[in-house]
Design an enzyme around this catalytic site. Structure first.
Site, PDB file in Angstrom:
ATOM      1  N   SER A 112       0.840  -1.196   0.000  1.00  0.00           N
ATOM      2  CA  SER A 112       0.000   0.000   0.000  1.00  0.00           C
ATOM      3  C   SER A 112       0.875   1.245   0.000  1.00  0.00           C
ATOM      4  O   SER A 112       2.009   1.212   0.503  1.00  0.00           O
ATOM      5  CB  SER A 112      -0.852  -0.016   1.272  1.00  0.00           C
ATOM      6  OG  SER A 112      -1.333   1.278   1.560  1.00  0.00           O
ATOM      7  N   HIS A 184     -12.951   2.963   3.173  1.00  0.00           N
ATOM      8  CA  HIS A 184     -12.147   4.056   2.643  1.00  0.00           C
ATOM      9  C   HIS A 184     -13.071   5.185   2.174  1.00  0.00           C
ATOM     10  O   HIS A 184     -14.282   5.018   2.085  1.00  0.00           O
ATOM     11  CB  HIS A 184     -11.281   3.572   1.487  1.00  0.00           C
ATOM     12  CG  HIS A 184     -10.195   2.637   1.926  1.00  0.00           C
ATOM     13  ND1 HIS A 184     -10.314   1.274   1.827  1.00  0.00           N
ATOM     14  CD2 HIS A 184      -8.992   2.871   2.493  1.00  0.00           C
ATOM     15  CE1 HIS A 184      -9.212   0.709   2.295  1.00  0.00           C
ATOM     16  NE2 HIS A 184      -8.395   1.652   2.708  1.00  0.00           N
TER      17      HIS A 184
END
Ligand code: GFB
Length: 315
Positions: A112, A184
């Site tokens: 990530s 998210h």
């Protein structure tokens, strides 16, 4: 960095995390590669070393894509530090070691963009890793993902394993998590705008100041990049996978409202964290290898919204 050509045709490819947004996109993309996709059922807990060892000993995959992870948005990362650190470390250690012990020819580990220092120069190149302090809201997850990169490097150095790592930017698309607390930003805003439109509300709440900048990549582009890297990349260095442009959260919220057809106002909740001010990736290493994204942000948001509406209709 080195380029190599690796054929997936006829290979038995284990996609760890095949039910998640990323894993399921990779399974869809692999359908075009003439390979056999292996998955495990929910009963196999990837945090359990003996279960993972037994599965690998019995199935002997040729290739492994490690897309299984405990993931979530800024608040989830901040709320469950132990789960984000422990679960991810265990999954990575177990799967990477079992792949090596059972002679997997290739493994792709997915990390990530939060692995980079909070104040890394923008756009962030791969070389920025471990050059400064991490963003505090997601350091637990970041430390686990950095460990995953290092595991791949260490197994390459010590055992000669062809294990590579890709670092995607913020992702979105079909199969996303739309939970309002743990998701998210993009799925959260899609759901908020959709529900506000349905209820006839006049505004939606955007967390933080709206000024942080984020880069968004559609998960189908990521899946394509993963297949590209499996076939064309072999090296110790991790590779950034970005879209190439970023957008302020307030502007993202306006685009989402536009796609959804919600005409109300935005309000900003300053009690929620902003997180890192900016994390635009430098994806020139991947571009130099020959890959670029195809799905524009607005088109991608419309696609994600279509999947969200279809899923709502099923429930
Ligand atoms: O996507 P997000 O949760 O994660 O938040 P990060 C991005 C930005 O959007 C932050 C704001 O500034 C949030 O405050 N935001 C506005 C919202 N409204 C919302 C909302 O309704 N929900 C959410 N979730 N955010 C994550 C990391 O960081 O990025 C993970 O925590 C991972 O570890 C992931 O790396 C890719 O981009 O800040």
């Amino acid at each position: 960095m080195s380029a190599a050509t690796f054929s997936l045709t006829g290979k038995r490819i284990y996609v760890a995390g095949h039910k998640g947004m990323v894993g399921s996109a990779i399974v869809r993309r692999l359908a075009a590669e003439g390979c056999e996709v292996l998955t495990t059922d929910r009963a196999l807990d990837l945090r359990e070393q003996s279960a993972v060892r037994d599965w690998f000993a019995s199935e002997q995959p040729d290739v492994v894509v490690l897309a299984a992870a405990k993931v979530g948005g800024i608040l989830a990362n901040d709320t469950y530090p132990a789960q984000f650190l422990y679960d991810n470390l265990m999954i990575e250690a177990n799967v990477i070691d079992a792949a090596a012990q059972n002679g997997a020819e290739k493994l792709l580990f997915l990390g990530s963009s939060c692995i980079y220092p909070k104040m890394a120069p923008q756009p962030i190149s791969e070389d920025a890793l471990l050059t400064g302090p991490l963003e505090s809201t997601n350091e637990w997850y970041a430390i686990a993902k950095i460990a995953g990169i290092k595991l791949c490097q260490a197994y390459r150095r010590e055992y000669g394993c062809d294990f590579i790592s890709a670092m995607p930017t913020n992702l979105y698309g079909p199969g996303d998590n739309f939970d309002l607390k743990n998701s998210h930003v993009l799925p959260a805003l899609l759901r908020k705008a959709h529900e506000a439109k349905e209820r006839g509300d006049g505004e939606i709440t955007v967390w933080g100041s709206g000024t942080p900048l984020r880069e968004f990549l559609h998960v189908d582009d990521l899946a394509d990049a993963c297949v590209f890297l499996l076939k064309n990349y072999s090296g110790e260095d991790h590779v950034n996978v970005g879209f190439g442009e970023d957008i302020a959260i307030a502007d993202l919220a306006r685009t989402v409202c536009d796609v959804v057809g919600f005409e109300g106002q935005l309000s900003f909740d300053a009690t929620k964290p902003d997180g890192t001010p900016r994390k635009l990736m430098d994806s020139s290493r991947l571009q130099a290898l020959g890959w670029s994204p195809r799905i524009g942000l607005r088109e991608g948001i419309a696609d994600a919204y279509g999947h969200f509406v279809a899923r709502e209709a099923q429930d």
